[in-house]
Design an enzyme around this catalytic site. Structure first.
Site, short mmCIF file in Angstrom:
data_model
loop_
_atom_site.label_atom_id
_atom_site.label_comp_id
_atom_site.label_asym_id
_atom_site.label_seq_id
_atom_site.Cartn_x
_atom_site.Cartn_y
_atom_site.Cartn_z
N MET A 16 44.41 33.89 39.40
CA MET A 16 44.69 35.57 39.70
C MET A 16 46.05 35.41 40.74
O MET A 16 46.61 35.53 40.50
CB MET A 16 43.50 35.74 40.76
CG MET A 16 42.41 36.43 39.52
SD MET A 16 43.18 38.17 39.29
CE MET A 16 43.08 39.77 40.18
N THR A 37 44.67 22.49 47.63
CA THR A 37 44.78 21.63 47.21
C THR A 37 45.84 21.18 46.70
O THR A 37 46.60 22.31 45.90
CB THR A 37 43.95 21.76 46.06
OG1 THR A 37 42.36 21.87 46.13
CG2 THR A 37 44.11 19.79 44.95
N SER A 131 42.70 45.15 41.16
CA SER A 131 41.32 45.28 40.04
C SER A 131 42.50 45.09 38.88
O SER A 131 43.57 45.32 38.41
CB SER A 131 40.32 46.20 39.84
OG SER A 131 39.78 46.70 38.35
N LYS A 185 37.51 50.26 46.15
CA LYS A 185 37.08 48.74 45.15
C LYS A 185 35.37 48.25 45.44
O LYS A 185 35.27 48.41 43.80
CB LYS A 185 38.19 46.82 45.60
CG LYS A 185 38.05 45.90 44.69
CD LYS A 185 38.15 46.25 43.17
CE LYS A 185 38.33 44.56 42.02
NZ LYS A 185 37.96 43.90 42.72
N HIS A 188 34.29 50.78 43.05
CA HIS A 188 35.10 50.88 41.51
C HIS A 188 34.47 50.46 40.38
O HIS A 188 33.84 49.41 39.08
CB HIS A 188 36.30 50.38 41.89
CG HIS A 188 37.32 49.74 39.93
ND1 HIS A 188 36.84 48.59 40.07
CD2 HIS A 188 37.86 49.51 39.31
CE1 HIS A 188 37.78 47.90 38.99
NE2 HIS A 188 38.22 48.53 38.30
N ASN A 189 33.75 48.97 41.25
CA ASN A 189 33.47 47.61 40.29
C ASN A 189 31.73 48.03 39.82
O ASN A 189 30.95 48.03 39.25
CB ASN A 189 33.05 46.60 41.53
CG ASN A 189 34.41 45.36 41.18
OD1 ASN A 189 35.60 46.32 41.29
ND2 ASN A 189 34.46 44.22 41.40
N GLU A 192 32.27 49.99 37.07
CA GLU A 192 31.68 48.82 35.74
C GLU A 192 31.22 48.07 35.41
O GLU A 192 30.81 48.10 34.26
CB GLU A 192 32.88 48.15 36.36
CG GLU A 192 33.38 46.92 35.52
CD GLU A 192 34.61 45.42 36.66
OE1 GLU A 192 34.08 44.80 36.11
OE2 GLU A 192 35.25 46.15 36.72
#
Length: 489
Positions: A16, A37, A131, A185, A188-189, A192
């Protein structure tokens, strides 16, 4: 690239993060990047980001030194302690007025806490929901920022440019102070979760339900049906990809989906939605059932034993195929309306609780592109709130009331048929129960309150008296007149 020439920084280069960096570069921004890393950073700048305006940094001091002022630092790492760790290290490096943006799936209360802590240090914090998955991050996600409003002028030239664009409008807008962005958010999830479970239940009925001709549907039949639905009222990203999943074949030509273990994972945002709904007293029952359905799916070994020991019907639907599938399309649509109505009820209650002043029509606009629940249906939600900004419930809007009038008969037939066939449809059934409960002028809660007064002296109100006047009855003749009082949590 010269020192202090980067427009913005991004910390965390998982998929992402990498895709969002390339999106930023495509839109003309120079990006300083850092990953714990260092090999990942090097591979990124020499591979996918080669030739782009990306400045790799070996540590956080180098990130800060690379940025123009006010410094804008975005964090895209695992929610929780990892975010706190990065913020703590940045706190001693940044100057007053610099901006920290958390792009992860953080809990909104964590965003509230982080905002307050950074404000005390003179820094500006933004909790920003994103999202759209990997493809959205690369080509334009839905972006939901909230937090310190003084940070927005410095982010407004950037975030809307990298967001999804629908009808020349960015799927990005400032939502409010504190944890507003991450709260939206989260909901929203949660929605979903509901959408995905409703689709899974429709698939289950098609796959395992025996029609009047004695046969279920093949994967190709189901793929064609979902593809057809995507041209109608159910037009959405999730319906579209369901058709593609059902059509996808394994190396031997058999449907791949039928070889995937039936246990669903979850990251926690659906659970958070349910917990918040309970705390605010909002009946978000469909999303709750979607979360519990995933929990039930995790009991795989127990379900194998139960399938042998516990009895039930033979899953014969006994209906004509085309008629049932037409009903199923309307049942999905009706349940979808109920689910979104619940989600927007929850955001309305949270907005009042936290003083966010959320704009629900604008939120629907944010979700029209880039995000997982994007659909044509969101235009209708936008129109409903534009017509009635103080709308209590989406189901009361004329457009949705009329749609539910058309859907409720098919919805009832689908749920009843599923129950009689022994095929679980918890989300479809919960949505219908919510619809029926919401439209019922007198529920049986008078009995609940009588019981509470009987065993706990919790009092009750009367239909023939003014609201706010409470009564207690000595139901047994032994309780006396002392009451415990009434209260809600």
């Amino acid at each position: 690239m010269n020192e202090s020439s980067a427009d913005i920084a991004l910390i965390g280069l998982a998929v992402m993060g990498q895709n969002l960096v390339m999106n930023l570069c495509d839109n003309g921004f120079k990006v300083a990047v850092y990953n714990r890393t260092s090999a990942i950073t090097q591979t990124f700048v020499e591979g996918p980001a080669k030739g782009m305006a990306v400045l790799p940094c070996d540590d956080l001091p180098a990130v800060v030194a690379a940025l123009k002022k006010p410094r804008r630092v975005m964090i895209m790492v695992r929610a929780g302690g990892a975010v706190d760790g990065v913020i703590e290290r940045l706190r001693g490096l940044l100057d007053a007025g610099d901006i920290v943006v958390d792009l992860g799936n953080s809990h909104y209360l964590d965003s509230e806490r982080r905002g307050q802590a950074l404000a005390a240090a003179g820094l500006r914090f933004v909790g920003c929901g994103v999202s759209g998955g990997e493809a959205g991050a690369r080509h334009g996600p839905s972006i939901m920022p909230g937090g310190d409003p003084l940070a927005w002028p410095a982010l407004a030239p950037i975030l809307p440019k990298v967001a999804a664009q629908v009808d020349a409008e960015a799927c990005c807008a400032w939502l409010g102070k504190g944890g507003a962005g991450h709260y939206v958010k989260m909901v929203h999830n949660g929605i979903e979760y509901g959408d995905m479970q409703l689709i899974a239940e429709a698939y289950h009925l098609m796959r395992d339900g025996l029609m009047s001709d004695g046969s279920p549907l093949s994967s190709d039949d189901m793929a064609a049906r979902f593809a057809a639905w995507n041209d109608g009222v159910l037009d959405s990203y999730l319906i579209e990809i369901t058709a593609q999943i059902l059509a996808f074949k394994d190396t031997d030509g058999e449907p791949l989906v039928e070889r995937i273990l039936d246990t669903a994972g979850q990251k926690g945002t659906g659970k958070w939605t349910g917990i918040c709904a309970l705390e605010l007293g909002i009946p978000v029952s469909l999303i709750g059932e979607a979360v519990f359905a995933r929990c039930l799916s995790a009991l795989h070994e127990q379900r194998q034993r139960a399938a042998i020991l516990l009895s039930g019907p033979d899953r014969r639907l006994g209906t004509e195929r085309n008629a049932f599938l037409a009903d199923l399309e309307q049942a999905l649509y009706g349940a979808k309306i109920a689910s979104y109505a619940q989600g927007f009820m929850l955001m309305r209650a949270a907005s009042r609780e936290h003083g966010w002043d959320l704009d629900y029509g604008a939120i629907a606009m944010l979700w029209r592109g880039g995000c997982i629940i994007r659909s044509r249906f969101l235009n209708d939600i936008r129109d409903a709130y534009r017509a009635q900004p103080d709308l209590d419930n989406l189901m009361l809007a004329p457009f949705f009331a009329e749609a539910l009038k058309k859907a409720e008969g098919p919805w009832r037939r689908v749920v009843a048929t599923a129950v009689l066939a022994g095929i679980p449809v918890p989300a479809l059934a919960a949505g219908l129960a919510f619809y029926d409960g919401y439209r019922t002028a007198r529920l049986p809660a008078n009995m609940l309150q009588a019981q509470r007064d009987y065993f706990g002296a919790h009092t009750y109100e009367r239909l023939d008296r003014a609201r706010g006047e409470y009564f207690h009855t000595d139901w047994t003749g032994e309780g006396g007149s002392v009451s415990a009082g009434t209260y809600n949590t």
